[in-house]
Design a protein around this motif. Structure first.
Motif, PDB file in Angstrom:
ATOM      1  N   GLU A 182       0.841  -1.198   0.000  1.00 32.83           N
ATOM      2  CA  GLU A 182       0.000   0.000   0.000  1.00 32.83           C
ATOM      3  C   GLU A 182       0.874   1.245   0.000  1.00 32.83           C
ATOM      4  OE1 GLU A 182      -2.899   0.022   3.054  1.00 32.83           O
ATOM      5  OE2 GLU A 182      -3.922  -1.797   2.337  1.00 32.83           O
ATOM      6  N   ASP A 183       0.433   2.238  -0.743  1.00 32.07           N
ATOM      7  CA  ASP A 183       1.272   3.425  -0.966  1.00 32.07           C
ATOM      8  C   ASP A 183       1.703   4.097   0.332  1.00 32.07           C
ATOM      9  OD1 ASP A 183       1.029   2.996  -3.662  1.00 32.07           O
ATOM     10  OD2 ASP A 183      -0.631   4.408  -3.934  1.00 32.07           O
ATOM     11  N   SER A 184       0.780   4.257   1.266  1.00 33.71           N
ATOM     12  CA  SER A 184       1.108   4.943   2.521  1.00 33.71           C
ATOM     13  C   SER A 184       2.130   4.156   3.335  1.00 33.71           C
ATOM     14  CB  SER A 184      -0.159   5.180   3.345  1.00 33.71           C
ATOM     15  OG  SER A 184      -0.799   3.942   3.623  1.00 33.71           O
ATOM     16  N   SER A 185       1.964   2.834   3.367  1.00 33.25           N
ATOM     17  CA  SER A 185       2.904   2.020   4.132  1.00 33.25           C
ATOM     18  C   SER A 185       4.284   2.015   3.470  1.00 33.25           C
ATOM     19  CB  SER A 185       2.374   0.588   4.263  1.00 33.25           C
ATOM     20  OG  SER A 185       2.353  -0.059   3.003  1.00 33.25           O
ATOM     21  N   TRP A 186       4.310   2.068   2.152  1.00 34.04           N
ATOM     22  CA  TRP A 186       5.602   2.095   1.447  1.00 34.04           C
ATOM     23  C   TRP A 186       6.327   3.416   1.704  1.00 34.04           C
ATOM     24  CZ3 TRP A 186       9.062  -0.954  -0.520  1.00 34.04           C
ATOM     25  CH2 TRP A 186      10.032  -0.449  -1.389  1.00 34.04           C
ATOM     26  N   GLU A 187       5.583   4.515   1.717  1.00 34.69           N
ATOM     27  CA  GLU A 187       6.195   5.809   2.014  1.00 34.69           C
ATOM     28  C   GLU A 187       6.751   5.842   3.436  1.00 34.69           C
ATOM     29  OE1 GLU A 187       3.119   8.600   1.279  1.00 34.69           O
ATOM     30  OE2 GLU A 187       3.160   8.344  -0.910  1.00 34.69           O
ATOM     31  N   SER A 188       6.029   5.250   4.371  1.00 35.75           N
ATOM     32  CA  SER A 188       6.529   5.182   5.751  1.00 35.75           C
ATOM     33  C   SER A 188       7.770   4.307   5.838  1.00 35.75           C
ATOM     34  CB  SER A 188       5.438   4.627   6.682  1.00 35.75           C
ATOM     35  OG  SER A 188       4.293   5.438   6.646  1.00 35.75           O
ATOM     36  N   PHE A 189       7.796   3.243   5.084  1.00 29.58           N
ATOM     37  CA  PHE A 189       8.955   2.357   5.090  1.00 29.58           C
ATOM     38  C   PHE A 189      10.184   3.058   4.529  1.00 29.58           C
ATOM     39  CE2 PHE A 189      11.618  -0.579   2.601  1.00 29.58           C
ATOM     40  CZ  PHE A 189      12.101  -1.388   3.613  1.00 29.58           C
ATOM     41  N   VAL A 190      10.012   3.841   3.481  1.00 30.70           N
ATOM     42  CA  VAL A 190      11.130   4.557   2.881  1.00 30.70           C
ATOM     43  C   VAL A 190      11.710   5.575   3.859  1.00 30.70           C
ATOM     44  CG1 VAL A 190      11.769   6.165   1.032  1.00 30.70           C
ATOM     45  CG2 VAL A 190      10.293   4.208   0.529  1.00 30.70           C
ATOM     46  N   GLU A 191      10.855   6.146   4.689  1.00 33.26           N
ATOM     47  CA  GLU A 191      11.333   7.131   5.656  1.00 33.26           C
ATOM     48  C   GLU A 191      12.066   6.478   6.827  1.00 33.26           C
ATOM     49  OE1 GLU A 191       7.984   9.363   6.870  1.00 33.26           O
ATOM     50  OE2 GLU A 191       7.714  10.376   4.923  1.00 33.26           O
ATOM     51  N   ASN A 192      11.544   5.362   7.350  1.00 37.70           N
ATOM     52  CA  ASN A 192      12.088   4.773   8.578  1.00 37.70           C
ATOM     53  C   ASN A 192      12.734   3.405   8.387  1.00 37.70           C
ATOM     54  OD1 ASN A 192      10.931   6.986   9.993  1.00 37.70           O
ATOM     55  ND2 ASN A 192       8.956   5.921  10.023  1.00 37.70           N
ATOM     56  N   TYR A 193      12.499   2.776   7.228  1.00 39.41           N
ATOM     57  CA  TYR A 193      12.989   1.419   6.956  1.00 39.41           C
ATOM     58  C   TYR A 193      12.548   0.438   8.038  1.00 39.41           C
ATOM     59  CZ  TYR A 193      15.786   3.511   3.284  1.00 39.41           C
ATOM     60  OH  TYR A 193      16.177   4.196   2.166  1.00 39.41           O
ATOM     61  N   ASP A 194      11.276   0.595   8.421  1.00 39.87           N
ATOM     62  CA  ASP A 194      10.674  -0.281   9.423  1.00 39.87           C
ATOM     63  C   ASP A 194       9.752  -1.265   8.697  1.00 39.87           C
ATOM     64  OD1 ASP A 194       9.643  -1.551  11.589  1.00 39.87           O
ATOM     65  OD2 ASP A 194       8.529   0.196  12.367  1.00 39.87           O
ATOM     66  N   PHE A 195      10.126  -2.546   8.681  1.00 39.13           N
ATOM     67  CA  PHE A 195       9.354  -3.529   7.933  1.00 39.13           C
ATOM     68  C   PHE A 195       7.970  -3.765   8.530  1.00 39.13           C
ATOM     69  CE2 PHE A 195      13.687  -4.499   6.621  1.00 39.13           C
ATOM     70  CZ  PHE A 195      13.535  -4.730   5.258  1.00 39.13           C
ATOM     71  N   GLU A 196       7.779  -3.430   9.785  1.00 35.20           N
ATOM     72  CA  GLU A 196       6.489  -3.684  10.429  1.00 35.20           C
ATOM     73  C   GLU A 196       5.383  -2.793   9.871  1.00 35.20           C
ATOM     74  OE1 GLU A 196       6.965  -3.313  14.594  1.00 35.20           O
ATOM     75  OE2 GLU A 196       8.244  -5.087  14.803  1.00 35.20           O
ATOM     76  N   VAL A 197       5.740  -1.677   9.274  1.00 31.86           N
ATOM     77  CA  VAL A 197       4.713  -0.754   8.768  1.00 31.86           C
ATOM     78  C   VAL A 197       4.236  -1.147   7.374  1.00 31.86           C
ATOM     79  CG1 VAL A 197       5.671   1.127  10.144  1.00 31.86           C
ATOM     80  CG2 VAL A 197       6.391   0.845   7.763  1.00 31.86           C
TER      81      VAL A 197
END
Length: 362
Positions: A182-197
């Motif tokens: 999902e786009d929002s979760s991918w953007e959050s992952f790119v910012e924090n590199y947290d796989f849980e999101v």
């Protein structure tokens, strides 16, 4: 119009998916038009000398192809016995499997021109071609060392079904629109590199299943077969083990991972390469390299076994009969029919007919 011009190739590739029925109908009408005029040409050629030209043509085609098809099917039915057969018999069966693989890939390539399975502008025939040909390649790797493979029949059937299923899942996953996450979760992952999101979409789940299937073959099934090959003495010249077996393995190990890698960057995957025109070109090149090299080493395997372990000249054995294709092409090979006829005419002192002799072809 301005909105269309703002789209890149990848976005246009997906946006034109609803045009699939129009492409399919256009291809169908072209085929029907060609069939109609072929019928007219047939009627003109045979005039009234043939009562049912279409039926006669159908019977001619069936009669011409029944011999090779019956031979192929007869040999295919012997696959359960390959664990009790000699290496020469196993190589023969694998050569016929390789023939089916090449014909299936050629048919998929030609019929792709019709765009009958280009659902959402994704070439379904390419995936179905992979599902059929890759399954046969895996079956060949098992058959070549059949006497030494535990649960041989189960292994062949299992690897064929397994390979077919995960490639079909790859096609279904490619048909899904959007991203793997999902786009929002991918953007959050790119910012924090947290796989849980990360939240995986349906497309991501299907592609993940395909990746698991590929890894299962590359990391479990094929190393298992390679281990058997080495344990049974395949690293040395062996009359019952193919010398080029590991090269066949290497062609799969080094070429198959390139397909999902190209998919990821292409328009069907993540769209990192926005130029959709390069999509089919890349897959075509990979196909030629992968299946071409596999076929090359399959032929080398047969030639090497024949050279190393051929029977002595004085050994009485049943002569090998030339196959259907060889018998039909032999007269055209090298000199050709016309030169052969000319040689016979000169030997018998018969002069050729003049070039302007009247012909009654029609």
């Amino acid at each position: 119009m301005a909105q269309i011009e703002d789209l890149n190739d990848f976005q246009l590739f997906r946006a034109c998916g609803p045009l699939y029925p129009a492409f399919a109908i256009e291809s169908l009408t072209s085929i029907l038009l060609g069939v109609f005029f072929c019928y007219l040409a047939l009627r003109i050629t045979v005039r009234t000398d043939v009562n049912a030209p279409v039926l006669a043509t159908y019977r001619w085609v069936v009669d011409s192809t029944s011999e090779p098809l019956n031979f192929w099917w007869k040999e295919m039915k012997t696959w359960p016995e390959m664990n009790k057969r000699s290496l020469a018999d196993r190589i023969k069966l694998c050569r016929l499997l390789n023939l089916a693989m090449c014909i299936a890939q050629a048919a998929a390539a030609f019929f792709s021109v019709l765009r009958w399975l280009h659902i959402s502008n994704v070439n379904g025939l390419r995936y179905l071609g992979y599902a059929f040909t890759c399954a046969l390649m895996q079956a060949e790797l098992v058959v070549l060392i059949a006497p030494y493979v535990p649960c041989y029949k189960f292994n062949v059937v299992g690897v064929v079904i397994f390979t077919h299923v995960w490639l079909v899942l790859g096609w279904v996953g490619s048909l899904q629109s959007g991203f793997l996450f999902e786009d929002s979760s991918w953007e959050s992952f790119v910012e924090n590199y947290d796989f849980e999101v990360l939240i995986v979409t349906n497309k991501g789940l299907l592609i993940a299943a395909t990746a698991v299937g590929l890894c299962g073959l590359m990391l479990v099934q094929m190393p298992f077969l390679s281990l058997i090959y080495f344990i049974k003495g395949g690293c040395k010249a062996h009359p019952d083990l193919p010398y080029y077996y590991m090269r066949l393995m290497m062609t799969v190990w080094f070429t198959w991972p390139a397909f999902p890698a190209w998919w990821l960057v292409s328009a069907e995957g993540l769209g990192l390469l926005a130029d959709a025109k390069s999509n089919s070109v890349g897959f075509a090149i990979l196909n030629c390299i992968s299946k071409g090299s596999f076929t090359y080493y399959m032929l080398k395997t047969g030639a090497d076994h024949k050279k190393r372990w051929a029977k002595p000249q004085g050994d009485a054995s049943k002569p090998v009969e030339a196959n259907w294709m060889v018998r039909n092409l032999k007269s055209y090979d090298s000199q050709g029919v016309l030169n052969v006829k000319a040689e016979h005419s000169l030997a018998e002192g018969v002069k050729d007919e003049p070039e302007n002799a009247e012909q009654t072809w029609v």
